[in-house]
Motif scaffolding. Structure first.
Motif, mmCIF file in Angstrom:
data_model
loop_
_atom_site.group_PDB
_atom_site.id
_atom_site.type_symbol
_atom_site.label_atom_id
_atom_site.label_comp_id
_atom_site.label_asym_id
_atom_site.label_seq_id
_atom_site.Cartn_x
_atom_site.Cartn_y
_atom_site.Cartn_z
ATOM 1 N N SER A 125 0.807 -1.218 0.000
ATOM 2 C CA SER A 125 0.000 0.000 0.000
ATOM 3 C C SER A 125 0.840 1.268 0.000
ATOM 4 O O SER A 125 0.403 2.310 -0.486
ATOM 5 C CB SER A 125 -0.939 0.010 1.213
ATOM 6 O OG SER A 125 -1.907 -0.998 1.091
ATOM 7 N N VAL A 169 -9.457 7.879 -0.741
ATOM 8 C CA VAL A 169 -9.760 6.452 -0.761
ATOM 9 C C VAL A 169 -11.271 6.274 -0.705
ATOM 10 O O VAL A 169 -11.930 6.709 0.248
ATOM 11 C CB VAL A 169 -9.101 5.708 0.413
ATOM 12 C CG1 VAL A 169 -9.430 4.217 0.339
ATOM 13 C CG2 VAL A 169 -7.590 5.914 0.408
ATOM 14 N N ASN A 171 -14.494 3.601 -0.776
ATOM 15 C CA ASN A 171 -14.879 2.213 -0.540
ATOM 16 C C ASN A 171 -16.056 1.868 -1.451
ATOM 17 O O ASN A 171 -17.168 2.354 -1.269
ATOM 18 C CB ASN A 171 -15.261 2.018 0.923
ATOM 19 C CG ASN A 171 -15.534 0.565 1.265
ATOM 20 O OD1 ASN A 171 -15.540 -0.303 0.393
ATOM 21 N ND2 ASN A 171 -15.754 0.289 2.538
ATOM 22 N N GLU A 180 -13.846 5.310 4.165
ATOM 23 C CA GLU A 180 -13.380 6.183 3.106
ATOM 24 C C GLU A 180 -12.513 7.292 3.698
ATOM 25 O O GLU A 180 -12.700 7.704 4.840
ATOM 26 C CB GLU A 180 -14.558 6.790 2.345
ATOM 27 C CG GLU A 180 -15.371 5.767 1.571
ATOM 28 C CD GLU A 180 -16.232 6.406 0.503
ATOM 29 O OE1 GLU A 180 -16.496 7.617 0.605
ATOM 30 O OE2 GLU A 180 -16.624 5.679 -0.432
ATOM 31 N N LYS A 244 -7.491 -3.285 -3.781
ATOM 32 C CA LYS A 244 -7.563 -1.848 -4.020
ATOM 33 C C LYS A 244 -7.161 -1.560 -5.470
ATOM 34 O O LYS A 244 -6.221 -2.147 -5.997
ATOM 35 C CB LYS A 244 -6.616 -1.120 -3.058
ATOM 36 C CG LYS A 244 -6.671 0.392 -3.124
ATOM 37 C CD LYS A 244 -5.656 1.013 -2.166
ATOM 38 C CE LYS A 244 -6.053 0.841 -0.724
ATOM 39 N NZ LYS A 244 -5.089 1.502 0.192
ATOM 40 N N TYR A 246 -5.964 1.481 -8.142
ATOM 41 C CA TYR A 246 -5.438 2.832 -8.243
ATOM 42 C C TYR A 246 -6.109 3.518 -9.442
ATOM 43 O O TYR A 246 -5.835 3.182 -10.597
ATOM 44 C CB TYR A 246 -3.930 2.816 -8.445
ATOM 45 C CG TYR A 246 -3.151 2.070 -7.379
ATOM 46 C CD1 TYR A 246 -3.572 2.055 -6.055
ATOM 47 C CD2 TYR A 246 -1.978 1.389 -7.703
ATOM 48 C CE1 TYR A 246 -2.847 1.374 -5.084
ATOM 49 C CE2 TYR A 246 -1.246 0.718 -6.737
ATOM 50 C CZ TYR A 246 -1.685 0.708 -5.429
ATOM 51 O OH TYR A 246 -0.967 0.035 -4.472
ATOM 52 N N GLU A 252 -7.741 6.218 -4.869
ATOM 53 C CA GLU A 252 -7.798 4.761 -4.785
ATOM 54 C C GLU A 252 -9.236 4.330 -4.520
ATOM 55 O O GLU A 252 -10.015 5.073 -3.912
ATOM 56 C CB GLU A 252 -6.914 4.238 -3.643
ATOM 57 C CG GLU A 252 -5.452 4.587 -3.783
ATOM 58 C CD GLU A 252 -4.640 4.150 -2.563
ATOM 59 O OE1 GLU A 252 -3.410 4.080 -2.686
ATOM 60 O OE2 GLU A 252 -5.242 3.901 -1.496
ATOM 61 N N GLU A 253 -9.571 3.123 -4.953
ATOM 62 C CA GLU A 253 -10.876 2.542 -4.678
ATOM 63 C C GLU A 253 -10.703 1.145 -4.093
ATOM 64 O O GLU A 253 -9.960 0.332 -4.644
ATOM 65 C CB GLU A 253 -11.716 2.435 -5.953
ATOM 66 C CG GLU A 253 -12.152 3.758 -6.531
ATOM 67 C CD GLU A 253 -12.966 3.596 -7.804
ATOM 68 O OE1 GLU A 253 -13.586 4.598 -8.219
ATOM 69 O OE2 GLU A 253 -12.982 2.482 -8.377
#
Length: 289
Positions: A125, A169, A171, A180, A244, A246, A252-253
């Protein structure tokens, strides 16, 4: 120890020279196929800083390792391909700097004389997927983030920090295990501090022992395994595996979360996502999840 077997392990088929392009592709292949893996701290054999032992674990057993193991072995590979490699001592930042030698990174010199910070052992990460040119304050945009190297003002003139810009980030799952992170004004976060003095592998041996025995340590209290994937990463933390994606260097998701409930389910997830086979019962810890 066999260079060709190592290259096959990381599925590298590029040029066998000491160019910057080869270094970049080697780093990508290493991070995609050799996970950050500290599972042995939770029921397996003790980690020993000995290159033949590390080679057997990574290449023959198809396992991974952490910074002292994967960076040291990767440095051996690079040296045999014609790069000049120095082991660097780092201090990881976690609200404050840890002790010196609690991280190992690499300074790599290519055949054109250019110097690069490479690190294949910091965890998926936060790690840099591609090496960074050793140039102060140059912002380097990669799919996994925006990075820079900055001189550390509190050091002795030879200290630097690796920094990454904060990311959004999101979710995208139905799980509430990961929150998130929405950042309106992204700041630069320090990953670790390092100096450029060349070190020997023996210099890290006492910290390698400490990392495995520290009753309050992050690594010794969290069962972790993670690796890079194309445009993302997948990570196990305790009983949970999350994937995850990018989106870009700033976003990021979280796209998938799976939770194991038994030792068998956990081992099935390790095989599914990391191609890791474990032949002992894992004493799972996730104190800091």
């Amino acid at each position: 120890m066999d260079v060709e077997k190592y290259l096959a392990r990381i599925k590298y088929s590029g040029p066998k020279n000491a160019s910057p392009n080869a270094l970049e592709e080697l780093c990508i292949c290493q991070l995609n196929h050799v996970p950050f893996d500290i599972l042995d701290m939770f029921g397996g054999p003790r980690k020993v800083l000995d290159l033949p032992t590390i080679y057997a674990n990574v290449v023959d057993r198809m396992r991974g390792g952490y910074c002292y193991e994967t960076n040291a072995l990767f440095g051996w590979l690079l040296t045999n391909l014609g790069f000049k490699v120095d082991l660097l001592a780092g201090h990881v930042w976690a609200e404050k700097f840890g002790p010196k030698f609690d991280h190992m990174a690499l300074m790599v010199t290519c055949d054109d004389g250019s110097k690069w910070l490479a690190d294949v052992g910091f965890g998926a990460s936060q790690s840099i997927k591609k090496p960074l040119p050793f140039v102060e304050m140059q912002e380097n945009s990669q799919i996994d983030g925006l990075f820079r190297i900055r001189r550390w003002e509190g050091g002795d003139g030879d200290d630097y920090v690796l920094e990454r810009k904060q990311k959004q980030v999101h979710n995208k799952t139905d799980s509430n295990l990961y929150r998130e992170k929405l950042v309106s004004d992204p700041q630069w976060n320090v990953a670790y501090r390092f100096d450029t003095k060349p070190r020997r592998m023996d210099d890290f041996k006492s910290m390698n022992e400490f990392q495995q025995d520290d009753p309050d340590g992050f690594l010794s209290n969290n069962t972790l395994c993670n690796r890079k994937i194309d445009n993302g990463d997948v990570a196990l933390w305790g009983w949970v595996v999350r994937t995850k994606r990018y989106v870009d260097p700033y976003t990021e998701e979280i796209t998938n979360i799976e939770v194991a409930k038994t030792d068998k389910e956990l081992k099935d997830l390790l095989l599914k996502y990391f191609d890791v086979k474990v032949d002992y019962e894992i004493s799972v810890q996730n104190r800091h999840f």
